[in-house]
Design an enzyme around this catalytic site. Structure first.
Site, PDB file in Angstrom:
ATOM      1  N   GLU A   1       0.862  -1.183   0.000  1.00 19.01           N
ATOM      2  CA  GLU A   1       0.000   0.000   0.000  1.00 19.01           C
ATOM      3  C   GLU A   1       0.899   1.234   0.000  1.00 19.01           C
ATOM      4  OE1 GLU A   1      -3.927   1.449   2.530  1.00 19.01           O
ATOM      5  OE2 GLU A   1      -2.295   0.455   3.606  1.00 19.01           O
ATOM      6  N   ILE A   2       0.900   1.946  -1.099  1.00 16.70           N
ATOM      7  CA  ILE A   2       1.723   3.148  -1.229  1.00 16.70           C
ATOM      8  C   ILE A   2       0.867   4.369  -0.907  1.00 16.70           C
ATOM      9  CG2 ILE A   2       2.941   4.608  -2.900  1.00 16.70           C
ATOM     10  CD1 ILE A   2       4.003   2.080  -4.196  1.00 16.70           C
TER      11      ILE A   2
END
Length: 782
Positions: free
Chosen positions: A528-529
């Site tokens: 998850e960026i």
């Protein structure tokens, strides 16, 4: 009249000459080309512009045309089927083709067409040899099964499988594996497409390798390497791959495979090599033949298989049961087996579960592309700060992907522990023969361990994985930026601290980003960026590229409390604690979660996340969201932490974790039970099992919808993939937004309103769902 006959004969001879000339030179269509070598017809399939060969209508037509051309050519005495792609024989059916079908009849037509082509191959009087290298999946294996002889190249990428039961979630099973503490991937939960082999696979595989071997292959979708396939009788000959030479090893080995398969085909044609006997003898023959021929034993095998399927899927996935039905029908009534397979294939393709799983398949593909474009400067040298579980994990998935990887911590002792964790992962691969000891040692020798920043001068990206302390992180950010070049990206692996707050310590906020990995990093697929308003597109593109290089499924979200996945987990765990306080026992909560489709129970999830972590997140969320997200009394978690009940990592949480209870039911921790009893709501009737399931699930779905409404997530696809690959969000429902479309936005709003009336404002439905309900729009229609 004689002249007319001579003219006719000459015309016939001319046509034959042209036909033979075409076959000698080779027929070429879009997907296939043929050639003839000393009487052996070579059919080579190679879809242009694609890394894989996939069975769609066009590919199948071209393959069938090429096969018939060789079959009917008198110069051809035998045939070889081989791919032009060394890493892929045939990867299976083109999912787009299946998704485009709107009726059962359309699906059945595809299945019947495949069955008829495979039967043509099997009935061919000329020997047909399959030369297998790389992935041989689904319809690809069914083509190989219809051949008379199978030769496989022994490489790491050669895998034979019938994964129709599981197309799409190749890594979701890892969540189940990790959460359940299993040592091997529980492939039952890889459930990809929710289908079955539809071109004769359920009919041909059991007689070939025996019922006890065939059922697990089809029910789990598990792949077999070349040597395993040979041991089962699935492959007749294994060819060793070659080393470097005039050409690269891969090309040399593939050419060698073709040469060996051609020799086998020639020998089969001239009788110097006989087709293998498919009947077994001796002890192996008993286990192979008895279940096939003895009705009582056969029924016992099917009964046990059904029992195991129900135990692992709780009836949530219909495909395994349809596979058993197809196989059973084929053995008991061979004349109707193929028809039953076709019928079951059509039924499954129209189920909500199959549609949901196909949606996941397409979503996963979308999240394996960089939608921000290629970065102008791709990070080459990486540094990871913190040699703990997360830091060591990040280093592990990076070592073979980047020229330079530094692992930094404050002491040699901490670094030594981190190195041991990295080595342990590689040694397990060596043990499973997924990696050589030489490669393991080579990777470990390339890892640079440092206690200072002296070698950070050429680092392109730093990923921080230290304790969740904002002051500590601020200090580290300043130290790193002083030691690294201007272009260096700083990524924080925090799971909840706002990235914008962390970035306040940075003099290069455009290079600052969040990269939230999931533990254990080497197994959990999601990354998850998190971007802030100041994060540059170049930084985002580079971070995504790093994640893809690490073989992660990537979603990009905007900064916000808990980002996306942690925020949804917060709502889920909050409602789970509320149910416990209302009288649901932790053991019952776990059972209800699993039966609903979660990988683990709600109480176990809290223990796995860590009760101390849950407490910090809950405390933070209370400040930001108020009581809407927490639901339960936060003092329960606070006292659990104060009493040392931190979850699995401390040996005690809501449950006790003892080696003696491994594999069995874990006892509830009496200390935790005493705390929970203290805060149990007086006079409260425990909610029904169904209410527990729907309350917890709908809270998580609603929170996901709020994240879409607030533009934390960019689109519903990212929302589905993030929760499925991050927390195992009931895969059979396809993720929160696929569920909303299937269940109905209006039905969801009505159910939430009913809970809101009895339980309070935390069940207020998201406005975006109300809007979709009013307009009739679908979340996944785009």
């Amino acid at each position: 009249m004689l002249h007319g006959f001579k003219s006719f004969r000459n015309s016939v001879n001319h046509v034959r000459h042209l036909r033979n000339r075409i076959c000698t030179r080779g027929l070429t269509n879009k997907h296939c080309e043929t050639s003839i070598k000393n009487g052996v017809g070579i059919l080579k399939f190679d879809t242009p512009g694609s890394k894989v060969n996939a069975l769609n209508e066009e590919f199948s037509y071209d393959c069938k045309e090429a096969f018939e051309e060789l079959r009917d050519n008198p110069e051809v005495k035998s045939m070889v089927f081989i791919s032009g792609k060394p890493d892929c024989f045939i990867a299976g059916a083109d999912i787009n083709m299946l998704a485009a079908c709107e009726t059962k009849e359309e699906i059945m037509k595809l299945s019947k067409g495949g069955q008829e082509f495979m039967q043509q191959m099997e009935d061919c009087k000329k020997p047909v040899v399959a030369a297998i290298s790389g992935s041989c999946m689904g319809g690809g294996l069914e083509i190989a099964l219809a051949c008379h002889y199978r030769v496989a190249l022994d490489t790491k990428k050669t895998s034979l499988a019938l994964p129709e039961v599981m197309l799409g979630l190749t890594n979701v099973s890892v969540f189940y594996q990790v959460m359940l503490g299993l040592t091997n991937v529980s492939v039952f939960y890889q459930v990809m497409l929710g289908l079955l082999p539809g071109s004769g696979g359920t009919q041909r595989l059991p007689p070939l390798i025996g019922l006890p071997n065939a059922l697990p292959m089809m029910l789990t979708g598990a792949g077999k390497n070349a040597k395993q396939a040979k041991k089962l009788g699935l492959v007749d000959l294994v060819i060793k791959s070659l080393g470097p030479g005039v050409k690269d090893p891969k090309t040399l080995s593939h050419d060698y495979l073709e040469s060996c398969a051609t020799d086998v085909a020639r020998q089969l044609a001239d009788g110097t090599l006989k087709k293998p006997k498919r009947t077994k003898s001796g002890i192996k023959g008993l286990s192979h033949n008895l279940p096939l021929n003895n009705k009582m034993l056969r029924n016992y095998v099917f009964k046990q298989a059904t029992k195991e399927v129900m135990k692992k899927t709780h009836g949530l996935y219909p495909a395994p049961l349809k596979i058993i039905d197809s196989v059973k029908n084929g053995l008991e009534s061979p004349s109707t087996g193929y028809a039953r397979e076709c019928e079951n294939f059509g039924d499954l393709a129209m189920t909500d579960e199959s549609r949901a799983l196909q949606s996941i398949f397409f979503g996963k593909q979308a999240c394996e592309k960089n939608h921000f474009g290629k970065p102008e400067r791709m990070p080459q040298n990486m540094a990871v700060l913190g040699a703990g579980l997360m830091g060591a994990g990040i280093a592990t998935v990076s070592l073979d992907k980047f020229p330079k990887v530094i692992l930094k911590d404050v002491s040699d002792t901490a670094l030594s522990k981190g190195e041991d964790m990295v080595r342990d992962v590689f040694q397990k691969k060596v043990k499973r023969k997924k990696m050589s000891q030489f490669d393991c040692d080579k990777l470990m020798s390339s890892l640079q361990s440092e206690v200072d920043y002296s070698n950070f001068k050429d680092v392109d990206i730093v990923i921080e994985a230290v304790f969740e302390d904002i002051n500590l992180k601020h200090r580290i950010i300043k130290e790193v930026e002083a030691a690294t070049p201007e272009h260096c990206i700083f990524a924080s692996n925090t799971s909840a601290l706002p990235i914008s707050d962390l970035a306040k310590a940075s003099v290069r906020p455009e290079n600052f980003i969040g990269m939230h990995y999931f533990s254990p990093v080497d197994k959990m697929p999601l990354l998850e960026i998190i971007t802030t308003d100041q994060t540059s597109k170049e930084t985002t593109a580079a971070a995504v590229e790093v994640g893809l290089k690490q073989k992660k499924t990537v979603i990009v979200v905007k900064d916000g409390p808990g980002f996306y996945t942690t925020r949804v987990i917060g709502a889920l765990m909050g409602e789970a604690f509320a149910c416990i306080q209302e009288g649901t026992s932790p053991t019952d909560l776990d059972k209800l979660f699993v039966k609903f489709g979660w990988p683990v129970g709600g109480a176990t999830l809290v223990d796995e996340v860590g009760i101390d972590v849950a407490y910090k997140v809950t405390k933070y969320f209370l400040e930001v969201f108020g009581e809407r997200i927490s639901a339960g009394d936060p003092r329960v978690i606070e006292e659990l932490v104060e009493s040392g009940c931190l979850g699995r990592k401390s040996g005690k949480g809501i449950f006790l974790y003892r080696s003696s209870t491994k594999g069995g039911a874990r006892p509830v921790n009496p200390v935790a039970q005493k705390i929970m009893d203290r805060y149990k709501k007086e006079g409260q009737v425990a909610p029904s099992g169904e209410d527990v399931q729907w309350r917890t699930y709908m809270r998580s779905v609603n929170e996901a919808a709020l994240c879409l409404q607030e533009e934390i997530i960019a689109n519903p696809v990212d929302g589905n993939i993030g929760l499925i690959f991050g927390i195992g969000h009931c895969p059979q429902r396809g993720g929160p937004f696929q569920f909303l479309d299937t269940y109905g936005a209006q039905a969801f709003v009505d159910k939430m309103r009913a809970y809101e009336d009895s339980l309070g404002f935390r069940f207020e439905p998201a406005q975006i769902v109300i809007d979709y309900a009013n307009s009739g729009k679908k979340f996944m229609s785009g």
